[in-house]
Design a protein around this motif. Structure first.
Motif, PDB file in Angstrom:
ATOM      1  N   VAL A 220       0.814  -1.087   0.065  1.00 43.19           N
ATOM      2  CA  VAL A 220      -0.181   0.070  -0.314  1.00 43.19           C
ATOM      3  C   VAL A 220       0.821   1.050   0.039  1.00 43.19           C
ATOM      4  N   SER A 221       0.457   2.552  -1.046  1.00 35.58           N
ATOM      5  CA  SER A 221       1.113   3.327  -0.597  1.00 35.58           C
ATOM      6  C   SER A 221       1.286   4.155   0.299  1.00 35.58           C
ATOM      7  N   SER A 222       1.738   5.013   0.332  1.00 30.48           N
ATOM      8  CA  SER A 222       1.590   5.636   2.086  1.00 30.48           C
ATOM      9  C   SER A 222       0.127   6.684   1.708  1.00 30.48           C
ATOM     10  N   GLU A 223       0.591   6.954   0.665  1.00 27.59           N
ATOM     11  CA  GLU A 223       0.004   8.173   0.309  1.00 27.59           C
ATOM     12  C   GLU A 223      -1.761   7.888   0.249  1.00 27.59           C
ATOM     13  N   ALA A 224      -1.980   6.394   0.224  1.00 28.05           N
ATOM     14  CA  ALA A 224      -3.452   5.623   0.294  1.00 28.05           C
ATOM     15  C   ALA A 224      -4.128   6.701   1.729  1.00 28.05           C
ATOM     16  N   LEU A 225      -2.902   6.253   2.954  1.00 27.52           N
ATOM     17  CA  LEU A 225      -3.699   6.469   4.318  1.00 27.52           C
ATOM     18  C   LEU A 225      -3.419   7.945   4.396  1.00 27.52           C
ATOM     19  N   TRP A 226      -4.602   8.452   5.133  1.00 23.23           N
ATOM     20  CA  TRP A 226      -5.016   9.144   6.078  1.00 23.23           C
ATOM     21  C   TRP A 226      -5.974   9.481   6.729  1.00 23.23           C
ATOM     22  N   GLU A 227      -5.870  10.310   7.930  1.00 28.98           N
ATOM     23  CA  GLU A 227      -7.130   9.680   9.452  1.00 28.98           C
ATOM     24  C   GLU A 227      -8.148  10.581   8.681  1.00 28.98           C
ATOM     25  N   GLY A 228      -9.535   9.242   8.221  1.00 27.07           N
ATOM     26  CA  GLY A 228     -10.503  10.090   7.868  1.00 27.07           C
ATOM     27  C   GLY A 228     -10.518   9.367   6.452  1.00 27.07           C
ATOM     28  N   SER A 229     -10.096   9.357   6.003  1.00 28.00           N
ATOM     29  CA  SER A 229     -10.089   8.970   4.761  1.00 28.00           C
ATOM     30  C   SER A 229     -10.809   7.763   4.223  1.00 28.00           C
TER      31      SER A 229
ATOM     32  N   ARG B   9     -10.672   3.670   6.612  1.00 27.64           N
ATOM     33  CA  ARG B   9     -12.177   3.355   7.214  1.00 27.64           C
ATOM     34  C   ARG B   9     -12.002   1.608   6.676  1.00 27.64           C
ATOM     35  N   ALA B  10     -12.158   1.165   5.301  1.00 25.01           N
ATOM     36  CA  ALA B  10     -12.102   0.548   5.372  1.00 25.01           C
ATOM     37  C   ALA B  10     -10.141  -0.781   5.422  1.00 25.01           C
ATOM     38  N   LEU B  11      -9.543  -0.059   5.816  1.00 27.91           N
ATOM     39  CA  LEU B  11      -8.723  -1.123   5.784  1.00 27.91           C
ATOM     40  C   LEU B  11      -8.707  -1.114   7.371  1.00 27.91           C
ATOM     41  N   ARG B  12      -9.364  -0.740   8.346  1.00 33.27           N
ATOM     42  CA  ARG B  12      -9.692  -0.747   9.310  1.00 33.27           C
ATOM     43  C   ARG B  12     -10.553  -2.292   9.742  1.00 33.27           C
TER      44      ARG B  12
ATOM     45  N   GLY C 119      -9.775 -10.556   9.487  1.00 32.86           N
ATOM     46  CA  GLY C 119      -9.189 -11.190   9.639  1.00 32.86           C
ATOM     47  C   GLY C 119      -7.604 -10.975   9.038  1.00 32.86           C
ATOM     48  N   ALA C 120      -7.995  -9.605   7.460  1.00 35.46           N
ATOM     49  CA  ALA C 120      -6.329  -9.673   6.909  1.00 35.46           C
ATOM     50  C   ALA C 120      -5.565  -9.294   8.342  1.00 35.46           C
ATOM     51  N   ARG C 121      -4.406  -9.314   7.531  1.00 32.49           N
ATOM     52  CA  ARG C 121      -2.775  -9.364   8.511  1.00 32.49           C
ATOM     53  C   ARG C 121      -2.412  -8.174   7.838  1.00 32.49           C
ATOM     54  N   VAL C 122      -2.392  -6.721   9.036  1.00 29.76           N
ATOM     55  CA  VAL C 122      -2.113  -5.220   8.402  1.00 29.76           C
ATOM     56  C   VAL C 122      -0.998  -5.064   9.713  1.00 29.76           C
ATOM     57  N   VAL C 123       0.381  -5.190   8.392  1.00 24.44           N
ATOM     58  CA  VAL C 123       1.653  -4.655   9.026  1.00 24.44           C
ATOM     59  C   VAL C 123       2.534  -3.844   8.532  1.00 24.44           C
ATOM     60  N   TRP C 124       2.880  -3.324   9.017  1.00 18.70           N
ATOM     61  CA  TRP C 124       3.145  -2.128   8.776  1.00 18.70           C
ATOM     62  C   TRP C 124       4.762  -2.029   9.184  1.00 18.70           C
ATOM     63  N   LEU C 125       5.354  -1.763   7.988  1.00 20.99           N
ATOM     64  CA  LEU C 125       7.081  -2.472   8.184  1.00 20.99           C
ATOM     65  C   LEU C 125       8.270  -1.114   8.422  1.00 20.99           C
TER      66      LEU C 125
ATOM     67  N   SER D 243      -2.975   3.347  13.839  1.00 14.82           N
ATOM     68  CA  SER D 243      -4.706   2.720  13.969  1.00 14.82           C
ATOM     69  C   SER D 243      -5.256   1.674  12.854  1.00 14.82           C
ATOM     70  N   VAL D 244      -4.415   1.137  12.193  1.00  8.37           N
ATOM     71  CA  VAL D 244      -4.348   0.639  11.412  1.00  8.37           C
ATOM     72  C   VAL D 244      -3.510  -1.032  11.642  1.00  8.37           C
ATOM     73  N   ALA D 245      -2.657  -0.794  11.606  1.00  7.19           N
ATOM     74  CA  ALA D 245      -1.733  -2.072  11.430  1.00  7.19           C
ATOM     75  C   ALA D 245      -1.806  -3.044  12.741  1.00  7.19           C
ATOM     76  N   SER D 246      -2.002  -4.290  12.508  1.00  4.89           N
ATOM     77  CA  SER D 246      -2.227  -4.919  13.389  1.00  4.89           C
ATOM     78  C   SER D 246      -0.461  -6.046  14.341  1.00  4.89           C
ATOM     79  N   GLU D 247       0.266  -5.117  13.350  1.00  8.69           N
ATOM     80  CA  GLU D 247       1.678  -5.689  13.727  1.00  8.69           C
ATOM     81  C   GLU D 247       2.933  -4.874  12.917  1.00  8.69           C
ATOM     82  N   THR D 248       4.411  -4.829  13.811  1.00  8.04           N
ATOM     83  CA  THR D 248       5.203  -4.012  13.118  1.00  8.04           C
ATOM     84  C   THR D 248       6.010  -5.183  12.802  1.00  8.04           C
ATOM     85  N   VAL D 249       6.727  -4.981  12.008  1.00  8.87           N
ATOM     86  CA  VAL D 249       8.148  -5.807  11.660  1.00  8.87           C
ATOM     87  C   VAL D 249       9.417  -3.842  11.009  1.00  8.87           C
TER      88      VAL D 249
END
Length: 169
Positions: free
Chosen positions: A79-88, A92-95, A101-107, A148-154
Protein backbone atom coordinates in the motif's frame (compact mmCIF):
# COMPACT_ATOMS: atom_id res chain seq x y z
CA UNK A 1 -4.46 -15.13 5.23
CA UNK A 2 -4.11 -11.83 3.37
CA UNK A 3 -1.13 -9.64 4.28
CA UNK A 4 -1.49 -5.89 3.76
CA UNK A 5 1.85 -4.08 3.90
CA UNK A 6 1.93 -0.43 4.99
CA UNK A 7 4.81 1.94 5.66
CA UNK A 8 6.75 4.85 4.25
CA UNK A 9 8.68 4.63 0.96
CA UNK A 10 11.72 2.41 1.36
CA UNK A 11 10.32 0.33 4.20
CA UNK A 12 10.14 -2.73 1.92
CA UNK A 13 6.47 -3.06 1.00
CA UNK A 14 6.93 -3.75 -2.71
CA UNK A 15 9.92 -6.07 -2.26
CA UNK A 16 8.21 -8.06 0.50
CA UNK A 17 5.04 -8.37 -1.61
CA UNK A 18 7.16 -9.80 -4.45
CA UNK A 19 8.76 -12.29 -2.07
CA UNK A 20 5.34 -13.32 -0.78
CA UNK A 21 4.24 -13.77 -4.39
CA UNK A 22 7.14 -16.20 -4.85
CA UNK A 23 5.66 -18.10 -1.88
CA UNK A 24 2.26 -18.49 -3.54
CA UNK A 25 0.48 -15.26 -2.66
CA UNK A 26 -1.32 -13.16 -5.25
CA UNK A 27 0.50 -9.82 -5.03
CA UNK A 28 -0.65 -6.29 -5.82
CA UNK A 29 1.16 -2.97 -5.47
CA UNK A 30 -1.04 0.13 -5.28
CA UNK A 31 1.71 2.35 -6.73
CA UNK A 32 2.01 0.11 -9.79
CA UNK A 33 -1.75 0.12 -10.36
CA UNK A 34 -1.94 3.91 -9.87
CA UNK A 35 0.90 4.40 -12.38
CA UNK A 36 -0.93 2.23 -14.92
CA UNK A 37 -4.15 4.21 -14.44
CA UNK A 38 -2.27 7.48 -14.81
CA UNK A 39 -0.53 6.14 -17.95
CA UNK A 40 2.98 6.66 -16.58
CA UNK A 41 5.79 4.39 -15.45
CA UNK A 42 6.28 3.65 -11.78
CA UNK A 43 9.46 5.72 -11.87
CA UNK A 44 7.58 8.72 -13.27
CA UNK A 45 4.54 8.45 -10.99
CA UNK A 46 5.94 10.77 -8.31
CA UNK A 47 7.33 13.23 -10.84
CA UNK A 48 4.59 13.52 -13.48
CA UNK A 49 1.36 12.99 -11.54
CA UNK A 50 0.26 15.79 -9.23
CA UNK A 51 0.13 14.84 -5.53
CA UNK A 52 -3.62 15.30 -5.07
CA UNK A 53 -4.41 13.08 -8.08
CA UNK A 54 -1.95 10.41 -6.83
CA UNK A 55 -3.53 10.52 -3.38
CA UNK A 56 -7.07 10.11 -4.72
CA UNK A 57 -6.06 7.34 -7.12
CA UNK A 58 -4.11 5.56 -4.36
CA UNK A 59 -7.11 5.64 -2.06
CA UNK A 60 -9.46 4.43 -4.79
CA UNK A 61 -7.14 1.58 -5.80
CA UNK A 62 -6.72 0.39 -2.20
CA UNK A 63 -10.47 0.41 -1.53
CA UNK A 64 -11.04 -1.59 -4.73
CA UNK A 65 -8.32 -4.12 -3.84
CA UNK A 66 -9.74 -4.62 -0.35
CA UNK A 67 -13.17 -5.10 -1.85
CA UNK A 68 -11.88 -7.72 -4.31
CA UNK A 69 -9.48 -9.70 -2.10
CA UNK A 70 -10.86 -11.87 0.67
CA UNK A 71 -9.19 -11.30 4.06
CA UNK A 72 -8.96 -15.08 4.42
CA UNK A 73 -7.34 -15.45 0.99
CA UNK A 74 -3.67 -15.60 0.15
CA UNK A 75 -3.06 -12.03 -1.05
CA UNK A 76 -0.15 -9.65 -0.46
CA UNK A 77 -0.99 -5.98 -0.95
CA UNK A 78 1.71 -3.28 -0.88
CA UNK A 79 0.00 0.00 0.00
CA UNK A 80 1.25 3.44 -0.95
CA UNK A 81 1.46 5.63 2.15
CA UNK A 82 -0.39 8.25 0.10
CA UNK A 83 -3.54 6.12 0.26
CA UNK A 84 -3.75 6.42 4.04
CA UNK A 85 -4.68 9.56 5.95
CA UNK A 86 -6.92 9.96 8.96
CA UNK A 87 -10.58 10.09 8.05
CA UNK A 88 -10.10 8.67 4.56
CA UNK A 89 -12.29 5.98 3.06
CA UNK A 90 -9.18 3.84 2.61
CA UNK A 91 -8.38 3.93 6.35
CA UNK A 92 -11.95 2.97 7.24
CA UNK A 93 -11.87 0.13 4.68
CA UNK A 94 -8.49 -1.10 5.94
CA UNK A 95 -9.67 -1.12 9.57
CA UNK A 96 -12.72 -3.16 8.57
CA UNK A 97 -10.54 -5.47 6.48
CA UNK A 98 -8.16 -6.04 9.40
CA UNK A 99 -11.10 -6.69 11.73
CA UNK A 100 -12.26 -9.35 9.23
CA UNK A 101 -9.02 -11.28 9.65
CA UNK A 102 -6.37 -9.80 7.35
CA UNK A 103 -2.91 -9.09 8.73
CA UNK A 104 -2.09 -5.41 8.39
CA UNK A 105 1.67 -5.20 8.80
CA UNK A 106 3.41 -1.88 9.34
CA UNK A 107 6.93 -2.16 7.94
CA UNK A 108 9.31 0.26 9.62
CA UNK A 109 12.98 1.05 9.11
CA UNK A 110 15.52 3.42 10.56
CA UNK A 111 16.25 6.72 8.81
CA UNK A 112 19.57 5.56 7.39
CA UNK A 113 17.94 2.53 5.77
CA UNK A 114 15.12 4.62 4.28
CA UNK A 115 17.49 7.18 2.82
CA UNK A 116 19.77 4.45 1.40
CA UNK A 117 16.91 2.40 -0.07
CA UNK A 118 15.47 5.46 -1.76
CA UNK A 119 18.80 6.40 -3.32
CA UNK A 120 19.01 9.59 -1.24
CA UNK A 121 16.47 11.26 -3.49
CA UNK A 122 14.22 8.32 -4.23
CA UNK A 123 11.49 8.03 -6.82
CA UNK A 124 8.89 9.26 -4.34
CA UNK A 125 10.61 12.49 -3.49
CA UNK A 126 11.22 14.55 -6.61
CA UNK A 127 14.16 16.63 -5.37
CA UNK A 128 14.70 16.37 -1.64
CA UNK A 129 17.54 18.45 -0.32
CA UNK A 130 17.40 17.00 3.21
CA UNK A 131 16.33 13.36 2.88
CA UNK A 132 16.68 12.41 6.57
CA UNK A 133 14.46 15.33 7.57
CA UNK A 134 11.96 14.41 4.84
CA UNK A 135 11.66 10.80 6.04
CA UNK A 136 11.45 11.85 9.69
CA UNK A 137 8.60 14.25 8.84
CA UNK A 138 6.86 11.61 6.71
CA UNK A 139 7.13 9.00 9.48
CA UNK A 140 5.82 11.47 12.05
CA UNK A 141 2.91 12.45 9.78
CA UNK A 142 1.86 8.85 9.14
CA UNK A 143 2.56 7.33 12.57
CA UNK A 144 -0.93 7.78 14.07
CA UNK A 145 -2.69 6.37 11.00
CA UNK A 146 -0.31 3.41 10.69
CA UNK A 147 -0.67 2.63 14.40
CA UNK A 148 -4.45 2.78 14.12
CA UNK A 149 -4.69 0.18 11.35
CA UNK A 150 -1.70 -2.12 11.90
CA UNK A 151 -2.13 -5.46 13.61
CA UNK A 152 1.64 -5.90 13.85
CA UNK A 153 4.89 -4.08 13.15
CA UNK A 154 8.10 -5.41 11.59
CA UNK A 155 11.34 -3.40 11.57
CA UNK A 156 13.02 -4.13 8.22
CA UNK A 157 16.20 -2.14 8.89
CA UNK A 158 18.40 -5.21 9.29
CA UNK A 159 16.31 -7.70 7.29
CA UNK A 160 16.13 -8.65 3.63
CA UNK A 161 12.77 -8.77 1.88
CA UNK A 162 13.11 -12.56 1.79
CA UNK A 163 13.58 -12.69 5.57
CA UNK A 164 10.54 -10.47 6.15
CA UNK A 165 8.43 -12.59 3.76
CA UNK A 166 9.53 -15.77 5.54
CA UNK A 167 8.44 -14.23 8.83
CA UNK A 168 5.03 -13.27 7.41
CA UNK A 169 4.26 -16.31 5.21
Amino acid sequence: MTVVLIGVPGSGKTCVARELQARGYVAADTDQIVAERASVTGKDLYVLVEPERRRKLSEQVLVELLDDASPEGKFAIAVSSEALWEGSEAVRALRTYGDAGARVVWLTADLSSLVRRNGMLGQHSGAIVMPRRHFRELMDAKRAVFESVASETVDTSEMTADQVAALLA
